[in-house]
Design a protein around this motif. Structure first.
Motif, PDB file in Angstrom:
ATOM      1  N   ALA A  42      -2.379   3.296 -10.062  1.00 32.00           N
ATOM      2  CA  ALA A  42      -3.217   4.447  -9.624  1.00 32.00           C
ATOM      3  C   ALA A  42      -2.760   4.647  -7.986  1.00 32.00           C
ATOM      4  O   ALA A  42      -2.510   5.822  -7.557  1.00 32.00           O
ATOM      5  N   ILE A  43      -2.768   3.482  -7.328  1.00 34.66           N
ATOM      6  CA  ILE A  43      -2.703   3.580  -5.997  1.00 34.66           C
ATOM      7  C   ILE A  43      -1.177   3.552  -5.725  1.00 34.66           C
ATOM      8  O   ILE A  43      -0.794   4.383  -4.731  1.00 34.66           O
ATOM      9  N   ILE A  44      -0.066   2.786  -6.308  1.00 34.33           N
ATOM     10  CA  ILE A  44       1.233   3.058  -6.174  1.00 34.33           C
ATOM     11  C   ILE A  44       1.911   4.257  -6.478  1.00 34.33           C
ATOM     12  O   ILE A  44       2.524   5.025  -5.591  1.00 34.33           O
ATOM     13  N   GLN A  45       1.310   4.996  -7.291  1.00 31.88           N
ATOM     14  CA  GLN A  45       1.835   6.236  -7.885  1.00 31.88           C
ATOM     15  C   GLN A  45       1.388   7.284  -6.677  1.00 31.88           C
ATOM     16  O   GLN A  45       2.260   8.197  -6.678  1.00 31.88           O
ATOM     17  N   SER A  46       0.102   7.464  -6.560  1.00 31.02           N
ATOM     18  CA  SER A  46      -0.171   8.226  -5.306  1.00 31.02           C
ATOM     19  C   SER A  46       0.739   8.011  -4.005  1.00 31.02           C
ATOM     20  O   SER A  46       1.115   9.007  -3.398  1.00 31.02           O
ATOM     21  N   TYR A  47       0.817   6.865  -3.649  1.00 35.61           N
ATOM     22  CA  TYR A  47       1.697   6.512  -2.340  1.00 35.61           C
ATOM     23  C   TYR A  47       3.218   7.047  -2.471  1.00 35.61           C
ATOM     24  O   TYR A  47       3.745   7.648  -1.991  1.00 35.61           O
ATOM     25  N   VAL A  48       3.874   6.757  -3.816  1.00 33.70           N
ATOM     26  CA  VAL A  48       5.185   6.792  -4.052  1.00 33.70           C
ATOM     27  C   VAL A  48       5.242   8.513  -4.034  1.00 33.70           C
ATOM     28  O   VAL A  48       6.260   9.099  -3.434  1.00 33.70           O
ATOM     29  N   PHE A  49       4.333   9.158  -4.571  1.00 36.92           N
ATOM     30  CA  PHE A  49       4.603  10.667  -4.704  1.00 36.92           C
ATOM     31  C   PHE A  49       4.419  11.345  -3.103  1.00 36.92           C
ATOM     32  O   PHE A  49       5.267  12.140  -2.949  1.00 36.92           O
ATOM     33  N   ALA A  50       3.429  10.752  -2.296  1.00 38.55           N
ATOM     34  CA  ALA A  50       3.202  11.089  -1.012  1.00 38.55           C
ATOM     35  C   ALA A  50       4.619  10.849  -0.201  1.00 38.55           C
ATOM     36  O   ALA A  50       5.093  11.704   0.524  1.00 38.55           O
ATOM     37  N   ALA A  90       2.957  11.686 -14.219  1.00 36.37           N
ATOM     38  CA  ALA A  90       2.287  12.075 -15.413  1.00 36.37           C
ATOM     39  C   ALA A  90       2.497  11.022 -16.295  1.00 36.37           C
ATOM     40  O   ALA A  90       1.485  10.344 -17.058  1.00 36.37           O
ATOM     41  N   ALA A  91       3.949  10.486 -16.378  1.00 30.69           N
ATOM     42  CA  ALA A  91       4.154   9.523 -17.407  1.00 30.69           C
ATOM     43  C   ALA A  91       3.639   7.955 -17.114  1.00 30.69           C
ATOM     44  O   ALA A  91       3.225   7.534 -17.986  1.00 30.69           O
ATOM     45  N   ASN A  92       3.508   7.727 -15.946  1.00 33.42           N
ATOM     46  CA  ASN A  92       2.868   6.391 -15.393  1.00 33.42           C
ATOM     47  C   ASN A  92       1.509   6.482 -15.749  1.00 33.42           C
ATOM     48  O   ASN A  92       1.049   5.265 -16.022  1.00 33.42           O
ATOM     49  N   MET A  93       0.580   7.794 -15.733  1.00 36.17           N
ATOM     50  CA  MET A  93      -0.574   7.680 -15.879  1.00 36.17           C
ATOM     51  C   MET A  93      -0.954   7.607 -17.419  1.00 36.17           C
ATOM     52  O   MET A  93      -1.943   6.967 -17.744  1.00 36.17           O
ATOM     53  N   ILE A  94       0.021   8.353 -18.024  1.00 35.09           N
ATOM     54  CA  ILE A  94      -0.253   8.311 -19.544  1.00 35.09           C
ATOM     55  C   ILE A  94       0.080   7.086 -20.245  1.00 35.09           C
ATOM     56  O   ILE A  94      -0.830   6.467 -21.087  1.00 35.09           O
ATOM     57  N   ALA A  95       1.035   6.332 -19.711  1.00 33.68           N
ATOM     58  CA  ALA A  95       1.558   5.036 -20.300  1.00 33.68           C
ATOM     59  C   ALA A  95       0.286   3.994 -20.358  1.00 33.68           C
ATOM     60  O   ALA A  95      -0.021   3.263 -21.407  1.00 33.68           O
TER      61      ALA A  95
END
Length: 225
Positions: free
Chosen positions: A206-214, A163-168
Motif C-alpha cells: 500500500a505504501i510502495i504503490q502510492s509512492y510509485v504512482f506519485a 489496481a492489479a497490485n491491490m487486487i492481487a
C-alpha cells in the motif's frame, strides 16, 4: 456466496441507487484525530517529516522550474492513495483503489493535462522527445511510432499497476481465508500466521504503490518542461 473470484471487489451496499461502498474513499479522513490539526505532537511531527522528505524528492525530480507549489499536488496525490490503500486492509471496507474507475480517474486527467500543457507551450521540446538522441535516420519513423504508443499507454499502465497490485494481495487473503473452515487446528494456526504475514506485506505494498504512482506522475510532468 461469491458468484466469481472477483465479486469480493464489487460494490454491494446501495441507498437510493448510490453505492455506499465508494464512501470508503473519504473515510480515511475520519481516522485522523482532531488533535492533529490543533496541537503538534509525535505522530504529526513524524508525518510532517515524511512530507518534507517527499517534497525534497519531488522537487528534485521536477527539476529547476518556476512552477512553485507543484510538489503540493503530488504529495496530496500520494497521501490520498495511501489512505485509500490502507482503508482497504480493514475488514468489511470496500477497496476503492482496486477498481480501474478509481485509478483511471486519477491517472488520466493528470496525464492529459501534462500533454496539453507540453504540446501547447513546449511543442518543439515534445517533438524532440519522440526521437531519442543518436537515433539513425532509417529508424526515426519507427522510433516515433514506438514513443507515441508508449506515451499514449502511460495512464493505462499507471492505473493497471495500482489496481492489479491491490487486487492481487486482497485476492490471496480472501482465498486463504475461505479455506479456514476445512482445516485442522494446527493448520488453522499456520493459516493465521500466514495471513498476518500477508497483511504486513500488503501494508508495505500500500505504501510502495502510492509512492510509485506519485513518483511516476512527477516524472511524466518533468518531461513536458
Amino acid at each position: 456466496m461469491m458468484t466469481n473470484l472477483f465479486s469480493v471487489f464489487d460494490p454491494t451496499s446501495f441507498i437510493f441507487y448510490f453505492s455506499l461502498n465508494w464512501s470508503s474513499t473519504f473515510i480515511g479522513l475520519l481516522i485522523i484525530p482532531m488533535s492533529y490539526w490543533l496541537i503538534p505532537y509525535r505522530w504529526s511531527m513524524m508525518w510532517y517529516n515524511i512530507l518534507i522528505t517527499l517534497h525534497n524528492e519531488f522537487k528534485t525530480l521536477i527539476g529547476p522550474m518556476k512552477s512553485y507549489g507543484m510538489t503540493l499536488m503530488f504529495i496530496s496525490l500520494f497521501s490520498f492513495i495511501l489512505f485509500n490503500n490502507f482503508m482497504g486492509l480493514y475488514p468489511y471496507i470496500f477497496t476503492s483503489s482496486s477498481h480501474l474507475s478509481y485509478t483511471l480517474a486519477l491517472a488520466l486527467p493528470l496525464w492529459l493535462s501534462f500533454m496539453l500543457f507540453g504540446w501547447i507551450n513546449n511543442t518543439q521540446h515534445m517533438f524532440a522527445h519522440l526521437v531519442p538522441q543518436g537515433t539513425p535516420s532509417v529508424l526515426i519513423p519507427f522510433m516515433v511510432c514506438i514513443e507515441t504508443i508508449s506515451n499514449l499507454i502511460r495512464p493505462g499502465t499507471l492505473a493497471v499497476r495500482l489496481a492489479a497490485n491491490m487486487i492481487a494481495g486482497h485476492l490471496l487473503l480472501t482465498l486463504l481465508g475461505n479455506t479456514g473452515n476445512s482445516l485442522s487446528l494446527i493448520m488453522l494456526n499456520c493459516l493465521i500466521l500466514g495471513q498476518l504475514a500477508l497483511l504486513i506485506l500488503e501494508s508495505a505494498v500500500a505504501i510502495i504503490q502510492s509512492y510509485v504512482f506519485a513518483v511516476l506522475t512527477t516524472l511524466y510532468s518533468s518531461e513536458v518542461n
